[in-house]
Motif scaffolding. Structure first.
Motif: not given
Length: 441
Positions: A92-110
């Motif tokens: 099992i593998s899992a990944k997530q994009w969270d646009l609010d998290y990206i906006s707060r940190n100003d980085k595209w972090l998976l």
């Protein structure tokens, strides 16, 4: 629709069982679970890239995607948080994009989500039933109001777009469920109806690519029930549903388009032309990234125009045949279709014996008033309103029902009393519907 792009990925991954789960409470949530090949961790990270494919790479014949954008663009068009949990060989593998998290940190972090957050989602339990599986989860949904209202539109859309997969055309039959309800295919050509006219399939070779074209003429409304007529008219009606239906690798991309080759009209509303192409012809059809727009190149349009013109002739027959009946010599009509000074209009039939008898009973002044009234009547026939009602309510719009059997009997007796012969009366348009009045005579 964005969900179709997600299902494209499932089908391309070899899934034959796809389950959609959507709830409003305690918070809006949308999931798509499939039993496809699944991905390992490296493959998942690659799939989560904003563009994970080279569009020029050669694709498998069954692949429905091209740019690797479908998962992300479809998801972000509907929600702010996209989670993908996948399993390959029970790993099992899992990944997530969270646009609010990206906006707060100003980085595209998976992100790597904590799966315990999803243990209370009913469909998530089904994820563990197969060795290979993938579940897409949308949270923070901001483009849909009440999910229950959205689901009916979704059902109709998916049953049309993927009807060939649901029917098992071209391969294994695929099952799609929406909240545990099996999705039924909707074939827009109504091919099993006896009154549907299916023309021969034509194969066109263009730039070494094969294009399969099959024209269909749907049944006239007099040949189907009210429910069936409404079903195949769809939410947009027959006028907007006529034209070309473009399928790529069995998936319906675009429909109800003439691409400037013809104009949509009431006379051609029963014509639907199926075009089937392989997934290596996007440049010939100018298919966009979202798979929602297509426009064939000029050379192809010439071929399509030839097919369309022949199909339209057949498609107009149910209407032109009925139009010619107004000039039937065996029926005495109340109206004539007149062509005069390059103008076409309907005029009262003054040869009708009922009209002639009426004139005999009137004095000169009354005749003049009658003539003025009828002249005005024929000049102001509400053609636009009639046309609209015939298009929108063809089964309920029955003008001839304005005269009941009882009234027809009364008219028959009166015409007999003023000396019209039975042959003259039988030809009058009223008695076309009331032939039983002459039985036994």
């Amino acid at each position: 629709m964005a969900v179709a792009d997600i299902i494209d990925n499932s089908i391309s991954a070899g899934a034959n069982n796809i389950k959609i789960y959507a709830v409003q409470n305690p918070k809006p949530l949308f999931c798509v679970l499939d039993n496809g090949l699944g991905m390992n961790n490296d493959e998942l990270i690659e799939a989560m890239r904003l563009s994970s494919k080279n569009p020029d790479d050669e694709r498998d014949n069954a692949a429905l995607g091209k740019f690797g954008l479908g998962l992300k663009t479809a998801s972000f068009s509907q929600c702010k948080k996209l989670t993908v949990v996948t399993k390959k060989n029970n790993d099992i593998s899992a990944k997530q994009w969270d646009l609010d998290y990206i906006s707060r940190n100003d980085k595209w972090l998976l992100l790597t989500p904590d799966l315990s957050e999803y243990k209370n989602i009913d469909i998530f339990n089904n994820f563990y039933e197969n060795n290979n599986s993938t579940i897409i989860i949308w949270e923070e949904i901001d483009k849909v109001g009440q999910i229950s209202e959205y689901l009916e539109t979704l059902r109709n859309h998916l049953s049309l777009v993927f009807h060939q997969f649901l029917e098992g055309i071209g391969g294994e039959k695929i099952k799609i469920y929406i909240n545990n309800n099996l999705l039924l295919p909707f074939n827009p050509f109504n091919p099993t109806h006896d009154a549907t006219f299916i023309k021969s399939t034509e194969l066109i070779k263009y730039n070494d690519k094969e294009i399969k074209i099959t024209p269909f003429i749907l049944p006239h409304h007099s040949k189907v029930s009210v429910s069936e007529w409404e079903k195949y008219g769809g939410s947009e009606g027959y006028i907007k549903s006529q034209g070309f239906y473009l399928y790529r690798a069995h998936r319906l991309l675009v429909y109800g388009k003439w691409w400037g080759i013809l104009k949509s009209s009431d006379a051609t509303k029963l014509v639907r032309i199926k075009i089937e192409i392989s997934n290596d012809q996007d440049e010939l059809w100018n298919i966009d990234v979202k798979k929602s727009i297509a426009n064939p190149i000029p050379g192809l349009k010439d071929e399509l125009k030839r097919v369309a013109l022949h199909s339209v002739k057949d498609g107009m027959k149910p209407f032109s045949t009925r139009g010619r009946r107004i000039n039937d010599k065996n029926i005495t009509r109340f109206w004539n279709l007149v062509y005069e000074d390059n103008k076409l209009y309907f005029a009262i039939n003054k040869e009708n014996p009922m009209y002639q008898k009426l004139l005999d009973l009137l004095d000169l002044k009354s005749r003049e008033i009658l003539q003025m009234y009828l002249k005005s009547l024929q000049a102001y026939i509400p053609l636009e309103a009639i046309q609209a009602q015939v298009q929108q309510n063809p089964h309920s719009f029955k003008q001839e029902d304005a005269i009941s059997n009882q009234e027809a009997v009364k008219i028959l007796k009166y015409l007999q009393s003023i000396g019209l012969s039975e042959d003259e009366i039988k030809k009058i348009e009223i008695f076309k519907k009331h032939k039983e009045l002459f039985d036994g005579k």
